[in-house]
Motif scaffolding. Structure first.
Motif, mmCIF file in Angstrom:
data_model
loop_
_atom_site.group_PDB
_atom_site.id
_atom_site.type_symbol
_atom_site.label_atom_id
_atom_site.label_comp_id
_atom_site.label_asym_id
_atom_site.label_seq_id
_atom_site.Cartn_x
_atom_site.Cartn_y
_atom_site.Cartn_z
ATOM 1 N N GLY A 3 0.818 -1.202 0.000
ATOM 2 C CA GLY A 3 0.000 0.000 0.000
ATOM 3 C C GLY A 3 0.849 1.248 0.000
ATOM 4 N N THR A 4 0.183 2.373 -0.215
ATOM 5 C CA THR A 4 0.875 3.646 -0.197
ATOM 6 C C THR A 4 0.391 4.454 0.990
ATOM 7 N N ASN A 5 1.311 4.807 1.853
ATOM 8 C CA ASN A 5 0.955 5.644 2.991
ATOM 9 C C ASN A 5 1.136 7.107 2.634
ATOM 10 N N GLY A 355 -9.776 9.256 6.219
ATOM 11 C CA GLY A 355 -9.411 7.855 6.002
ATOM 12 C C GLY A 355 -9.832 6.938 7.140
ATOM 13 N N LEU A 358 -13.699 6.348 6.998
ATOM 14 C CA LEU A 358 -14.377 6.104 5.723
ATOM 15 C C LEU A 358 -15.236 4.851 5.824
ATOM 16 N N GLY A 359 -16.467 4.958 5.397
ATOM 17 C CA GLY A 359 -17.363 3.811 5.430
ATOM 18 C C GLY A 359 -18.041 3.623 6.769
ATOM 19 N N ALA A 448 -0.290 10.231 9.852
ATOM 20 C CA ALA A 448 -1.181 9.076 9.753
ATOM 21 C C ALA A 448 -1.344 8.484 11.134
ATOM 22 N N PRO A 450 -3.311 5.221 13.565
ATOM 23 C CA PRO A 450 -4.100 3.995 13.513
ATOM 24 C C PRO A 450 -5.564 4.355 13.660
ATOM 25 N N SER A 451 -6.441 3.603 12.994
ATOM 26 C CA SER A 451 -7.864 3.950 13.060
ATOM 27 C C SER A 451 -8.443 3.544 14.406
ATOM 28 N N GLU B 19 3.546 6.277 10.725
ATOM 29 C CA GLU B 19 2.767 5.082 10.432
ATOM 30 C C GLU B 19 3.727 3.904 10.352
ATOM 31 N N GLU B 22 4.288 -0.384 7.596
ATOM 32 C CA GLU B 22 5.219 -0.922 6.594
ATOM 33 C C GLU B 22 6.466 -1.494 7.266
ATOM 34 N N LEU B 118 -14.690 0.217 1.576
ATOM 35 C CA LEU B 118 -14.592 0.351 3.027
ATOM 36 C C LEU B 118 -15.978 0.366 3.664
ATOM 37 N N PHE B 142 -5.040 -0.208 0.536
ATOM 38 C CA PHE B 142 -4.408 -1.281 1.313
ATOM 39 C C PHE B 142 -4.106 -0.884 2.767
ATOM 40 N N PRO B 143 -3.483 0.303 2.988
ATOM 41 C CA PRO B 143 -3.221 0.651 4.397
ATOM 42 C C PRO B 143 -4.503 0.787 5.219
ATOM 43 N N GLU B 144 -5.573 1.275 4.582
ATOM 44 C CA GLU B 144 -6.829 1.434 5.330
ATOM 45 C C GLU B 144 -7.405 0.058 5.684
ATOM 46 N N LYS B 147 -5.262 -1.359 8.557
ATOM 47 C CA LYS B 147 -5.523 -0.730 9.855
ATOM 48 C C LYS B 147 -6.799 -1.274 10.488
ATOM 49 N N ARG B 148 -7.729 -1.714 9.637
ATOM 50 C CA ARG B 148 -8.987 -2.230 10.176
ATOM 51 C C ARG B 148 -8.927 -3.734 10.412
ATOM 52 N N THR B 178 -8.064 1.549 19.919
ATOM 53 C CA THR B 178 -7.124 1.221 18.844
ATOM 54 C C THR B 178 -6.292 2.419 18.534
#
Lengths: 451, 178
Positions: A3-5, A355, A358-359, A448, A450-451, B19, B22, B118, B142-144, B147-148, B178
């Motif tokens: 993924g891309t951060n 982010g 989202l959702g 960024a 963590p969610s 973050e 990675e 999502l 992907f990162p999202e 994270k979930r 979290t």
């Protein structure tokens, strides 16, 4: 499938870059440097490096720290190097400006800061090259857009190397034969490596991906795009390496520049055909402001190429090269940069802020962070004033040029306010506030969580 | 199996607002078969439990003085043979259930495909799978997902233009910590 951060320092790069753009425009409007001063005058060198390094190179580095990982679907080698990279480049640029001001007689003569500036810029750009290089070398074969960026990075190294050679002669008075030849006749090579190689080649590579992405167009991966890459690379190699060789052997650089120019012309024409295809084959019928305004940058590139051909025909290219470079720098590169910044800042801010939720909850769309109707006026004013300024350079009519650049300042300020409003969520938080679990992004740093 | 542990302290990264995902995954990828991971974090990294659980790790989390956490990830079984990169890599050894939801997001303006995926994962039960067609590799998604705590597998279809992704919804954390 990596993924891309979010790239942490990209926004800092953008803020410094925009400040440098405004400074460059203010200098021109105030009559400092070209065209008020000769093209090789120290005052012009101040102006050129503020724009080329401060604005365009920092804009591009900031954007590439975020988008090289997107181009190759691999993470950036180091997220911590971009900050020292930025500091070294800014310090080096400041030293460079001081060195030129000293040569212009505006500050007291003494030890020249030019070699220190060159050292700092070399360290800064080497850190960037190391970071990009280590990131790109994890993938074989490179995607086409990433290949353009890779060639551009080699040209950046060439630009810096030539710049260091100049600073050794100008700053340390080193009278080495080869260095003197480079300092005497190498300016066109420095310019081509910088504007043609580093800046334009990366802009082309990134534009292939961004235009396709934002307009839902099929990716350009065919033979024509490969021809753009190879013709362009060969053109740059002939112009820079061939030019250097002929210069060192006292043959003059004209033949190498001509040969490179012909191939470069073919590459730009094919690139133009690719871009037309991207716009025509798009699935998204109504395109957003960034893609609309990128089209005006591409028109500027096309006009600059036509100008070169016409001026060669008239035998006036060397007299009018300033107008061509102005249109390339402010119409093509800066126009493309500003138009894409408009989307990138909004998207990265949206992703950073919303982010995590989202959702999970209702969030604004990326488009809600911007006001395209109002921003369009500033873009139109920007391009019209750039084109007017180019015409006044050709005329030549100095007062008209300075007034046109004053209009560019107003347009750039207007766009900067829009970018800041988008970054600070002024557009959306006034209407709906921030959802729970989100935080207003910082102007300079992307964080960024963590969610 | 006797295991040694590779230490990774991501607290400085987290405190700096960074973050560490990675870096954690790179460290995990570099682990030898007899090695586990000793991770230090500023919070209990619940999403990571699912991600590394899918790679055959068990965990043992312990709160340290001052609110930080030490987590020992041990290999519970032989490592999955075909999972060299991220939790998403197609692992032949484990079967996923049939997707309960199919999405065609190819014609949507970016970033709508990501938002819809999502949103859909929020509606699904843990362990359920959704599939989606996209017009490019969703690198920002992907990162999202990670994270979930969701897993994913994806690749380009033979046509080279359509990207198909499967997402398996991870365990929902019981708390909001979290």
């Amino acid at each position: 499938m990596h993924g891309t951060n979010l790239s942490r320092w990209t926004m800092s790069y953008f803020v410094v870059a925009l400040s440098a753009l405004l400074l460059g425009e203010i200098l021109m409007a105030a009559g400092y440097g070209f065209p008020s001063a000769p093209i090789r005058a120290p005052e012009t060198l101040v102006l050129v490096h503020v724009v080329a390094i401060g604005w365009l190179s920092l804009l591009l580095c900031g954007a590439l720290f975020q988008f090289v990982p997107v181009l190759i679907a691999r993470p950036l080698y180091s997220d911590s190097l971009p900050l020292p990279t930025l500091l070294f480049i800014v310090a080096g640029l400041a030293g460079l400006v001081l060195g030129f001001l000293q040569r212009a007689g505006m500050i007291e003569a003494g030890v020249s800061p030019l070699p220190y500036a060159a050292a700092s810029l070399t360290i800064g750009f080497s850190l960037a090259l190391w970071n990009f290089g280590r990131t790109l070398c994890t993938v074989r074969p490179l995607t086409l857009p990433a290949s353009f960026v890779a060639v551009a990075l080699v040209c950046l190294a060439a630009t810096v190397t030539l710049g260091v050679a100049f600073s050794l002669v100008l700053g340390l008075n080193i009278r080495h034969g080869a260095l003197l030849k480079i300092a005497g006749q190498g300016l066109p090579l420095h310019l081509i490596a910088g504007i043609g190689g580093w800046l334009t080649f990366s802009a082309i590579g990134v534009s292939y991906r961004l235009l396709a992405m934002f307009m839902l167009s099929p990716e350009c991966e065919g033979r024509r795009t490969q021809a753009v890459l190879w013709l362009g690379t060969t053109a740059l190699a002939i112009a820079i390496l061939g030019g250097l060789a002929t210069l060192l052997f006292d043959k003059g650089v004209h033949l190498a520049l001509l040969a490179g120019g012909v191939l470069g012309f073919a590459a730009v024409v094919l690139y133009g055909m690719d871009v037309l295809h991207l716009y025509r084959a798009r699935k998204r019928r109504v395109i957003e402001l960034n893609s609309q305004m990128a089209a005006l940058a591409l028109v500027s590139l096309a006009v600059a190429v036509v100008m070169v051909v016409v001026l060669i025909g008239l035998g006036q290219l060397s007299e009018q090269i300033g107008a061509v470079v102005f249109l390339l720098v402010f119409g093509w590169l800066s126009g493309l940069g500003l138009s894409q910044l408009y989307k990138i800042v909004a998207f990265l801010t949206w992703l950073e802020c919303y982010g995590p939720v989202l959702g999970k909850t209702a969030t604004p769309r990326v488009q809600d962070l911007v006001d395209e109707t109002r921003a369009r006026k500033w873009f139109v004013l920007y391009y019209l004033s750039v084109w007017a300024a180019t015409a006044f350079l050709l005329a030549p009519y100095l007062l008209g040029f300075r007034l046109a650049v004053a209009a560019m300042i107003v347009a750039t300020l207007g766009l900067t306010v829009h970018l800041a409003r988008s970054r600070l969520l002024s557009q959306v938080s006034a209407q709906s506030g921030l959802p729970e679990g989100t935080r207003r992004p910082h102007l300079l740093v992307s964080i960024a969580r963590p969610s | 199996m006797t295991q040694t542990f590779v230490d990774l302290d991501v607290r400085p990264i987290l405190r700096g607002g960074g973050e560490p995902f990675e870096k954690i995954m790179k460290t995990v990828e570099a682990l030898k078969p007899n090695q586990g991971l000793r991770l230090y974090a500023t919070f209990k990294p619940i999403p990571l439990f699912q991600v590394l659980g899918a790679k055959g790790f068990t965990f043992d989390a312990r709160e340290l003085d001052g609110g930080d956490w030490e987590v020992l990830f041990r290999r519970s079984t032989a490592p999955e043979p075909a999972a060299p990169v991220l939790p998403n890599a197609p692992s032949e050894g484990t079967e996923w259930p049939e997707p309960v939801q199919h999405m065609d997001n190819r014609e949507l303006d970016p970033p709508e495909p990501m938002v819809r995926i999502l949103a859909a994962t929020e509606e699904l039960e843990s362990g359920q799978v959704l599939s989606a067609l996209l017009c490019r590799e969703p690198t920002f998604l992907f990162p999202e997902l990670a994270k979930r705590g969701h897993e994913w597998r994806g690749d380009f279809e033979p046509d080279g233009t359509t990207y198909k992704i499967f997402v398996r919804v991870g365990q929902r954390p019981n708390t909001s910590e979290t």
